[in-house]
Design a protein around this motif. Structure first.
Motif, PDB file in Angstrom:
ATOM      1  N   SER A 113       0.826  -1.208   0.000  1.00 21.03           N
ATOM      2  CA  SER A 113       0.000   0.000   0.000  1.00 21.03           C
ATOM      3  C   SER A 113       0.860   1.258   0.000  1.00 21.03           C
ATOM      4  O   SER A 113       0.625   2.193  -0.767  1.00 21.03           O
ATOM      5  N   VAL A 114       1.877   1.280   0.862  1.00 23.03           N
ATOM      6  CA  VAL A 114       2.756   2.448   0.954  1.00 23.03           C
ATOM      7  C   VAL A 114       3.515   2.648  -0.359  1.00 23.03           C
ATOM      8  O   VAL A 114       3.659   3.779  -0.841  1.00 23.03           O
ATOM      9  N   SER A 115       4.001   1.570  -0.948  1.00 25.69           N
ATOM     10  CA  SER A 115       4.753   1.660  -2.211  1.00 25.69           C
ATOM     11  C   SER A 115       3.884   2.256  -3.314  1.00 25.69           C
ATOM     12  O   SER A 115       4.322   3.140  -4.060  1.00 25.69           O
ATOM     13  N   ALA A 116       2.654   1.782  -3.413  1.00 23.32           N
ATOM     14  CA  ALA A 116       1.751   2.251  -4.466  1.00 23.32           C
ATOM     15  C   ALA A 116       1.373   3.717  -4.265  1.00 23.32           C
ATOM     16  O   ALA A 116       1.438   4.527  -5.201  1.00 23.32           O
ATOM     17  N   VAL A 117       0.998   4.066  -3.032  1.00 21.53           N
ATOM     18  CA  VAL A 117       0.573   5.443  -2.749  1.00 21.53           C
ATOM     19  C   VAL A 117       1.743   6.416  -2.886  1.00 21.53           C
ATOM     20  O   VAL A 117       1.605   7.506  -3.459  1.00 21.53           O
ATOM     21  N   ALA A 118       2.927   6.014  -2.386  1.00 20.86           N
ATOM     22  CA  ALA A 118       4.099   6.885  -2.465  1.00 20.86           C
ATOM     23  C   ALA A 118       4.508   7.128  -3.916  1.00 20.86           C
ATOM     24  O   ALA A 118       4.826   8.255  -4.304  1.00 20.86           O
ATOM     25  N   ALA A 119       4.485   6.073  -4.734  1.00 24.99           N
ATOM     26  CA  ALA A 119       4.842   6.217  -6.152  1.00 24.99           C
ATOM     27  C   ALA A 119       3.858   7.135  -6.867  1.00 24.99           C
ATOM     28  O   ALA A 119       4.255   8.005  -7.659  1.00 24.99           O
ATOM     29  N   ALA A 120       2.575   6.964  -6.572  1.00 26.27           N
ATOM     30  CA  ALA A 120       1.555   7.816  -7.193  1.00 26.27           C
ATOM     31  C   ALA A 120       1.714   9.267  -6.751  1.00 26.27           C
ATOM     32  O   ALA A 120       1.579  10.199  -7.558  1.00 26.27           O
ATOM     33  N   LEU A 121       2.020   9.475  -5.480  1.00 31.02           N
ATOM     34  CA  LEU A 121       2.190  10.831  -4.945  1.00 31.02           C
ATOM     35  C   LEU A 121       3.402  11.519  -5.567  1.00 31.02           C
ATOM     36  O   LEU A 121       3.341  12.696  -5.955  1.00 31.02           O
ATOM     37  N   ILE A 122       4.500  10.783  -5.682  1.00 31.09           N
ATOM     38  CA  ILE A 122       5.719  11.344  -6.282  1.00 31.09           C
ATOM     39  C   ILE A 122       5.471  11.758  -7.728  1.00 31.09           C
ATOM     40  O   ILE A 122       5.853  12.847  -8.156  1.00 31.09           O
ATOM     41  N   MET A 123       4.807  10.885  -8.493  1.00 28.24           N
ATOM     42  CA  MET A 123       4.527  11.208  -9.891  1.00 28.24           C
ATOM     43  C   MET A 123       3.503  12.335 -10.024  1.00 28.24           C
ATOM     44  O   MET A 123       3.552  13.126 -10.962  1.00 28.24           O
ATOM     45  N   ALA A 124       2.568  12.417  -9.050  1.00 35.53           N
ATOM     46  CA  ALA A 124       1.588  13.504  -9.076  1.00 35.53           C
ATOM     47  C   ALA A 124       2.264  14.855  -8.860  1.00 35.53           C
ATOM     48  O   ALA A 124       1.844  15.879  -9.412  1.00 35.53           O
ATOM     49  N   ILE A 125       3.323  14.852  -8.070  1.00 34.09           N
ATOM     50  CA  ILE A 125       4.078  16.083  -7.815  1.00 34.09           C
ATOM     51  C   ILE A 125       4.999  16.422  -8.983  1.00 34.09           C
ATOM     52  O   ILE A 125       5.063  17.571  -9.438  1.00 34.09           O
ATOM     53  N   LEU A 126       5.699  15.391  -9.492  1.00 33.82           N
ATOM     54  CA  LEU A 126       6.669  15.629 -10.568  1.00 33.82           C
ATOM     55  C   LEU A 126       6.010  15.804 -11.929  1.00 33.82           C
ATOM     56  O   LEU A 126       6.435  16.638 -12.742  1.00 33.82           O
ATOM     57  N   LYS A 127       4.987  15.007 -12.201  1.00 35.36           N
ATOM     58  CA  LYS A 127       4.334  15.030 -13.511  1.00 35.36           C
ATOM     59  C   LYS A 127       2.810  15.106 -13.346  1.00 35.36           C
ATOM     60  O   LYS A 127       2.092  14.163 -13.685  1.00 35.36           O
ATOM     61  N   PRO A 128       2.297  16.208 -12.844  1.00 33.29           N
ATOM     62  CA  PRO A 128       0.840  16.301 -12.645  1.00 33.29           C
ATOM     63  C   PRO A 128       0.104  16.286 -13.970  1.00 33.29           C
ATOM     64  O   PRO A 128       0.579  16.804 -14.971  1.00 33.29           O
ATOM     65  N   ILE A 129      -1.080  15.679 -13.965  1.00 34.67           N
ATOM     66  CA  ILE A 129      -1.915  15.612 -15.161  1.00 34.67           C
ATOM     67  C   ILE A 129      -2.931  16.739 -15.094  1.00 34.67           C
ATOM     68  O   ILE A 129      -3.690  16.848 -14.120  1.00 34.67           O
ATOM     69  N   GLY A 130      -2.959  17.550 -16.122  1.00 39.90           N
ATOM     70  CA  GLY A 130      -3.886  18.672 -16.145  1.00 39.90           C
ATOM     71  C   GLY A 130      -5.327  18.235 -16.292  1.00 39.90           C
ATOM     72  O   GLY A 130      -5.604  17.092 -16.669  1.00 39.90           O
ATOM     73  N   ASP A 131      -6.265  19.127 -16.010  1.00 41.43           N
ATOM     74  CA  ASP A 131      -7.685  18.795 -16.090  1.00 41.43           C
ATOM     75  C   ASP A 131      -8.097  18.361 -17.483  1.00 41.43           C
ATOM     76  O   ASP A 131      -8.882  17.457 -17.678  1.00 41.43           O
TER      77      ASP A 131
END
Length: 230
Positions: free
Chosen positions: A210-228
């Motif tokens: 769970s931590v691995s999945a959430v942390a990876a998603a959070l890191i990518m959301a910060i580095l490469k956010p997807i616009g609306d």
């Protein structure tokens, strides 16, 4: 009906994989002292490989109900995150009643396939869940009846089948999107830390996933956010 049929078709590879993997669980459960029908009922009511193995281990060792509940919570908590993530793609007609009913079938592979779609209808998700559920149940039944007939080499090969399914699901998406590739690699690195680091490797597998999945998603959301618009 076309959505349901499409879901059925998409669920065939998962169901075939579950058929072989759950055979190992059936043999494992009977070897730990359970009757064949008890192993089948567990697979029908739980549908989680790691959770079932941990639960049977604790029961066979005479563990308490509390320890069993705690192990299931930590191992299966990742399904909550998957459900929250997939809820963003659900069709508007996918109401609360359908969510409560079909949410039972949420697994890693079903989530992975469903999340590749732009919109997930209740009919598609229902169709997607049917064959994996049948495969998981029948595989458990076959393994429980076989007992210890199969040798260790065959059982080891069956245990690798589920990882092959993950590869088949992730690789095509990673080839389409570099962001998916990076997210997968980051999750792998974090997971390795939980496996090899002296302190972190004491954390249960469920929490580590769970931590691995959430942390990876959070890191990518910060580095490469997807616009609306995307």
């Amino acid at each position: 009906m076309s959505e349901f049929k499409e879901g059925l078709k998409s669920g065939i590879p998962i169901g075939l994989g579950y058929l072989s993997v759950s055979t190992g669980f059936g043999i494992f459960a009977v070897a730990r002292g359970l009757y064949w029908w008890q192993a089948v009922i567990i697979s029908m009511l739980v549908v989680t490989s790691a959770g079932q193995l941990a639960g049977v281990n604790i029961m066979s060792a005479g563990g308490s109900i509390f320890s069993t509940l705690l192990s299931q919570l930590t191992i299966n908590i990742r399904y909550s995150f998957m459900s929250i993530s997939l809820s963003q793609k659900l069709d508007s007609r996918f109401n609360t009643t359908k969510k409560l009913g079909l949410g039972f079938f949420m697994t890693d592979e079903i989530f992975a396939v469903a999340s590749t779609r732009e919109s997930v209808t209740a009919a598609f998700f229902c169709g997607l869940s049917v064959i994996p559920y049948i495969g998981w149940t029948l595989g458990t039944l076959a393994g429980a009846l076989l007992g210890n007939v199969l040798n260790a080499a065959v059982m080891s090969a069956m245990g690798l089948a589920i990882y092959g399914m993950f590869v088949a699901i992730v690789v095509p998406e990673a080839k389409k999107s570099r962001n998916v590739l990076w997210a997968s690699l980051i999750a792998v690195l974090i997971s390795c830390l939980f496996y090899y680091a002296p302190v972190l490797k004491k954390v249960s597998a469920g929490i580590a996933i769970s931590v691995s999945a959430v942390a990876a998603a959070l890191i990518m959301a910060i580095l490469k956010p997807i616009g609306d618009e995307e």
